[in-house]
Design a protein around this motif. Sequence first.
Motif, PDB file in Angstrom:
ATOM      1  N   PHE A   1       0.849  -1.189   0.000  1.00 33.48           N
ATOM      2  CA  PHE A   1       0.000   0.000   0.000  1.00 33.48           C
ATOM      3  C   PHE A   1       0.887   1.242   0.000  1.00 33.48           C
ATOM      4  CE2 PHE A   1      -2.256   3.450   2.113  1.00 33.48           C
ATOM      5  CZ  PHE A   1      -3.434   3.480   1.387  1.00 33.48           C
ATOM      6  N   THR A   2       0.722   2.075  -1.023  1.00 37.95           N
ATOM      7  CA  THR A   2       1.471   3.324  -1.116  1.00 37.95           C
ATOM      8  C   THR A   2       0.515   4.472  -0.849  1.00 37.95           C
ATOM      9  OG1 THR A   2       2.945   2.311  -2.734  1.00 37.95           O
ATOM     10  CG2 THR A   2       3.011   4.708  -2.551  1.00 37.95           C
ATOM     11  N   SER A   3       0.773   5.146   0.261  1.00 42.49           N
ATOM     12  CA  SER A   3      -0.073   6.225   0.744  1.00 42.49           C
ATOM     13  C   SER A   3       0.285   7.547   0.059  1.00 42.49           C
ATOM     14  CB  SER A   3       0.143   6.367   2.251  1.00 42.49           C
ATOM     15  OG  SER A   3      -0.351   7.594   2.725  1.00 42.49           O
ATOM     16  N   PRO A   4      -0.694   8.435  -0.083  1.00 41.96           N
ATOM     17  CA  PRO A   4      -0.385   9.751  -0.636  1.00 41.96           C
ATOM     18  C   PRO A   4       0.338  10.660   0.357  1.00 41.96           C
ATOM     19  CG  PRO A   4      -2.680   9.658  -0.033  1.00 41.96           C
ATOM     20  CD  PRO A   4      -2.127   8.276   0.175  1.00 41.96           C
ATOM     21  N   VAL A   5       0.386  10.257   1.627  1.00 40.89           N
ATOM     22  CA  VAL A   5       0.946  11.151   2.642  1.00 40.89           C
ATOM     23  C   VAL A   5       2.099  10.540   3.430  1.00 40.89           C
ATOM     24  CG1 VAL A   5      -1.182  12.487   2.842  1.00 40.89           C
ATOM     25  CG2 VAL A   5      -0.835  10.508   4.332  1.00 40.89           C
ATOM     26  N   ALA A   6       2.508   9.317   3.088  1.00 40.35           N
ATOM     27  CA  ALA A   6       3.640   8.680   3.771  1.00 40.35           C
ATOM     28  C   ALA A   6       4.710   8.351   2.737  1.00 40.35           C
ATOM     29  CB  ALA A   6       3.196   7.418   4.490  1.00 40.35           C
ATOM     30  N   PHE A   7       5.961   8.543   3.116  1.00 46.78           N
ATOM     31  CA  PHE A   7       7.048   8.334   2.172  1.00 46.78           C
ATOM     32  C   PHE A   7       7.223   6.861   1.816  1.00 46.78           C
ATOM     33  CE2 PHE A   7      11.535   7.595   1.154  1.00 46.78           C
ATOM     34  CZ  PHE A   7      11.654   8.417   0.046  1.00 46.78           C
ATOM     35  N   ASN A   8       7.262   5.999   2.826  1.00 46.03           N
ATOM     36  CA  ASN A   8       7.487   4.572   2.591  1.00 46.03           C
ATOM     37  C   ASN A   8       6.163   3.826   2.450  1.00 46.03           C
ATOM     38  OD1 ASN A   8      10.366   4.579   2.777  1.00 46.03           O
ATOM     39  ND2 ASN A   8      10.169   4.802   4.984  1.00 46.03           N
ATOM     40  N   PRO A   9       6.126   2.860   1.542  1.00 47.15           N
ATOM     41  CA  PRO A   9       4.907   2.055   1.425  1.00 47.15           C
ATOM     42  C   PRO A   9       4.749   1.118   2.617  1.00 47.15           C
ATOM     43  CG  PRO A   9       6.556   1.354  -0.190  1.00 47.15           C
ATOM     44  CD  PRO A   9       7.127   2.520   0.545  1.00 47.15           C
ATOM     45  N   TYR A  10       3.526   0.672   2.834  1.00 51.81           N
ATOM     46  CA  TYR A  10       3.202  -0.287   3.886  1.00 51.81           C
ATOM     47  C   TYR A  10       3.031  -1.652   3.231  1.00 51.81           C
ATOM     48  CZ  TYR A  10       2.278   3.879   6.619  1.00 51.81           C
ATOM     49  OH  TYR A  10       2.392   5.076   7.266  1.00 51.81           O
ATOM     50  N   GLN A  11       3.515  -2.687   3.897  1.00 54.66           N
ATOM     51  CA  GLN A  11       3.447  -4.026   3.310  1.00 54.66           C
ATOM     52  C   GLN A  11       2.622  -4.956   4.176  1.00 54.66           C
ATOM     53  OE1 GLN A  11       7.036  -5.572   1.740  1.00 54.66           O
ATOM     54  NE2 GLN A  11       7.598  -3.641   0.815  1.00 54.66           N
ATOM     55  N   GLY A  12       1.671  -5.630   3.540  1.00 50.89           N
ATOM     56  CA  GLY A  12       0.887  -6.651   4.212  1.00 50.89           C
ATOM     57  C   GLY A  12      -0.575  -6.310   4.324  1.00 50.89           C
TER      58      GLY A  12
END
Length: 137
Positions: free
Chosen positions: A26-37
């Motif tokens: 998951f790549t957020s519009p407001v967080a630099f690093n993507p989230y996995q899982g």
Amino acid sequence: MHPFRKAVENRDEAAIEALLAENVVFTSPVAFNPYQGRAITAAILRGVMRVFEDFTYVREIANPDGRDHALVFTATVDGRQIQGCDFLHFDGEGKIDDFTVMVRPLSAAKALAEAMGAQFDRIAAEAAEAAEAEVGA
């Protein structure tokens, strides 16, 4: 109507989570690093449903092979109108394995970042609980 769109519009959290691959990114519009899982992505999406008001998908664009979809949406966050797009990629089993969100304008993106920041302790706790449940299953 795509099943993910239907699940979101019905606010069906279980159906949304069921459409996520275990290894979704998951790549957020407001967080630099993507989230996995799946656990963290599902928790983030529940958080988004708590902060978005008047959420509506206004357009659905699909790749002919059905593995890529763009769902354009509008919503309100803290009184600011936001326009965005969910870019979804589906694996061979029909599960979302890549989920990228983009939003505009900047003032609404900032409001979204603040609202989601206020949700993040709850999001992290929900994700940890779900991950523990998966391990225990």
